[in-house]
Design a protein around this motif. Structure first.
Motif, short mmCIF file in Angstrom:
data_model
loop_
_atom_site.label_atom_id
_atom_site.label_comp_id
_atom_site.label_asym_id
_atom_site.label_seq_id
_atom_site.Cartn_x
_atom_site.Cartn_y
_atom_site.Cartn_z
N SER A 311 0.83 -1.22 -0.11
CA SER A 311 0.16 -0.01 -0.11
C SER A 311 0.81 1.27 0.06
N PHE A 312 2.11 1.27 0.71
CA PHE A 312 2.95 2.17 0.74
C PHE A 312 3.43 2.54 -0.48
N LEU A 313 4.11 1.56 -1.18
CA LEU A 313 4.70 1.26 -2.59
C LEU A 313 3.60 1.92 -3.38
N TYR A 314 2.45 1.65 -3.41
CA TYR A 314 1.66 2.02 -4.49
C TYR A 314 1.21 3.56 -4.28
N GLU A 315 0.98 4.03 -2.99
CA GLU A 315 0.71 5.35 -3.03
C GLU A 315 2.14 6.36 -3.29
N ARG A 316 3.43 5.73 -2.97
CA ARG A 316 4.41 6.70 -2.83
C ARG A 316 5.33 6.32 -4.17
N MET A 317 5.11 5.15 -4.63
CA MET A 317 5.88 4.83 -6.12
C MET A 317 5.23 4.56 -7.16
N TYR A 318 4.31 3.68 -7.11
CA TYR A 318 3.74 3.16 -8.51
C TYR A 318 2.72 4.17 -9.03
N ARG A 319 2.42 5.26 -8.13
CA ARG A 319 1.43 6.19 -8.41
C ARG A 319 2.00 7.66 -8.20
N HIS A 320 3.34 7.57 -8.16
CA HIS A 320 4.16 8.88 -7.93
C HIS A 320 3.66 9.75 -9.32
N TRP A 321 3.65 11.20 -9.18
CA TRP A 321 3.62 11.66 -10.56
C TRP A 321 4.58 11.65 -11.64
N ARG A 322 5.69 11.27 -11.17
CA ARG A 322 7.13 10.97 -12.39
C ARG A 322 6.33 9.61 -13.14
N VAL A 323 6.11 8.52 -12.27
CA VAL A 323 5.84 7.35 -12.73
C VAL A 323 4.61 7.47 -13.55
N ASN A 324 3.57 8.33 -13.02
CA ASN A 324 2.47 8.46 -13.83
C ASN A 324 2.57 9.18 -14.98
N ARG A 325 3.34 10.08 -15.17
CA ARG A 325 3.85 10.86 -16.23
C ARG A 325 4.31 9.82 -17.45
N THR A 326 5.16 8.85 -17.12
CA THR A 326 5.47 7.98 -17.86
C THR A 326 4.77 7.11 -18.44
N ARG A 327 3.80 6.43 -17.51
CA ARG A 327 2.66 5.70 -17.62
C ARG A 327 1.83 6.30 -18.89
N SER A 328 1.61 7.55 -18.84
CA SER A 328 0.61 8.30 -19.63
C SER A 328 1.30 8.05 -21.09
N GLN A 329 2.71 8.65 -21.05
CA GLN A 329 3.10 8.61 -22.58
C GLN A 329 3.29 7.29 -23.10
N ALA A 330 3.77 6.18 -22.31
CA ALA A 330 3.88 4.96 -22.56
C ALA A 330 2.18 4.19 -23.22
N ARG A 331 1.17 4.69 -22.70
CA ARG A 331 -0.01 4.15 -23.12
C ARG A 331 -0.26 4.81 -24.46
N ARG A 332 0.00 6.28 -24.56
CA ARG A 332 -0.25 6.74 -25.85
C ARG A 332 0.37 6.22 -27.03
N ILE A 333 1.83 5.78 -26.52
CA ILE A 333 2.65 5.34 -27.73
C ILE A 333 1.98 4.13 -28.18
N LEU A 334 1.76 2.95 -27.29
CA LEU A 334 1.20 1.93 -27.53
C LEU A 334 -0.14 2.09 -28.26
#
Length: 394
Positions: A311-334
């Motif tokens: 739960s800590f990792l999900y909040e502080r890492m997997y959904r960190h804004w830097r990771v979210n930004r990369t996720r958004s870019q990645a999904r658009r690419i695919l």
């Protein structure tokens, strides 16, 4: 003073490679390797395994050389699985093999890539990375003249598709149609638990990613050691390290804590598993499959601590804004590549264009999905640039 060599007697419920249920397509046995060791080598030599070196774990491969990729993650899982299997008296080759192969079907960009392919394939049969892994080893890798896939042993195939437990509840999903079809032709006992070795590989996955994600999160500056002090499992271990070794710098402090956390999780699995083995009286690999629960498991207390750590990792890492930004870019690419390839299959490379011909729309979508799922992060980024930017020459 010399030490006694480490040796654990073979458990009665361990898989015996010389009593394997065999392979779907008959082959002469290797003169130098057990059947499970041969499976391991076949997985290591696949193109899909090599491509894991530039597939995202959490951070996209180009974000830094020190972060885990799917390949280094798989190697860490395999190391934990082999050590744990050896300590429990199980077949370490089988546990290692399943661990090395468990992520072969992951697309580029980690879970962001998987999420996007699930969306794109929603009307065409769905997408599931576990099913994709199974398809890689039974169909998509073509390295031998007499069959598609790797022709792995029954025990390895069983472990790859159901290392987390029975999967009959998933067979109704469109994305699992390939498994149902394969099982109709080569029965894998999908309604039972897999071998103890497969269960070890599943727990080794949990041990590896919980620890290396903490390590990568600290290294990336997403959270600090002080912020981990109140998190179950890692917090008390950090406190002990700081108390015992106040002279250590922060880097060595967090690495020592990670080392101890891995040890604590392995000790917990061993204790819980041996307790369950004694309570159930399992005496064979088939006894393990016949249980109505996992044999290899964390204790309830450890499972609770890990849930809070995640739960800590999900909040502080997997959904960190830097990771979210990369996720958004990645999904658009695919997403953009998928739409283009489906609409204009003639822009696919020759091999994939040929595969897409004489198929209905769902069949073409599956070919496009297979092509994209096999890409590395770096290749997907470059392929997208070539497709959508005129200033980039092929």
């Amino acid at each position: 003073m010399s030490q006694v060599p480490y040796f654990v007697p073979r458990a009665p419920y361990a898989e015996d490679p010389f009593k394997s249920k065999g392979r779907r397509f008959q082959e002469d046995e290797s003169r130098t390797r057990t059947p499970f060791a041969r499976d391991r080598d076949r997985i290591i030599h696949t193109s899909a395994f090599r491509r894991l070196k530039e597939k995202t774990q959490v951070f996209v491969a180009h974000e830094g050389d020190n972060f885990r990729t799917r390949l280094t993650h798989s190697l860490e899982v395999a190391q934990v699985a082999r050590s744990l299997a050896t300590a429990l008296g199980l077949d370490s080759d089988l546990a290692e093999t399943i661990a090395l192969g468990h992520d072969l079907g992951h697309p580029p960009f980690g879970h962001a890539g998987e999420d996007e392919l699930e969306i794109q394939m929603r009307e065409y049969g769905g997408f599931d990375h576990n099913v994709q892994t199974f398809r890689v080893v039974t169909e998509l890798e073509h390295r031998y003249p007499d069959f598609l896939g790797l022709n792995l042993t029954w025990e390895t195939l069983e472990g790859i598709i159901k290392h987390n437990g029975p999967v009959t509840n998933k067979l109704g999903k469109p994305s699992w149609k390939a498994i149902s079809k394969y099982d109709n032709e080569y029965e894998l006992g999908l309604d039972s638990w897999a071998s103890a070795e497969a269960q070890v590989a599943a727990l080794a996955d949990d041990i590896a990613y919980n620890n290396h994600d903490v390590d990568d999160g600290v290294t990336a500056g997403l959270f600090t050691l002080d912020e981990l002090m109140d998190v179950p499992l890692i917090g008390p271990i950090l406190f002990a390290v700081k108390s015992e070794r106040p002279d250590l710098d922060p880097r060595l402090t967090h690495l020592e804590a990670i080392r101890r956390m891995i040890g604590a999780m392995i000790d917990d699995v061993m204790g819980e598993t041996l307790q369950r083995a004694a309570a159930t009286g399992v005496q064979s690999a088939d006894d393990v499959r016949g249980l109505d629960h996992a044999l290899v498991a964390f204790s309830p207390d450890m499972a609770e601590d890990l849930a809070r750590l995640r739960s800590f990792l999900y909040e502080r890492m997997y959904r960190h804004w830097r990771v979210n930004r990369t996720r958004s870019q990645a999904r658009r690419i695919l997403g953009e590549m998928f739409a283009l390839f489906l609409k204009e299959p003639e822009v696919l490379p020759t091999y994939w264009f040929a595969k897409s011909q004489n198929r209905d729309e769902a069949g073409r979508a599956r070919v496009v999905c297979d092509y994209i799922a096999g890409m590395t992060d770096r290749f997907a980024i470059e392929e997208h640039r070539k497709l959508f930017h005129l200033d980039v020459w092929n």
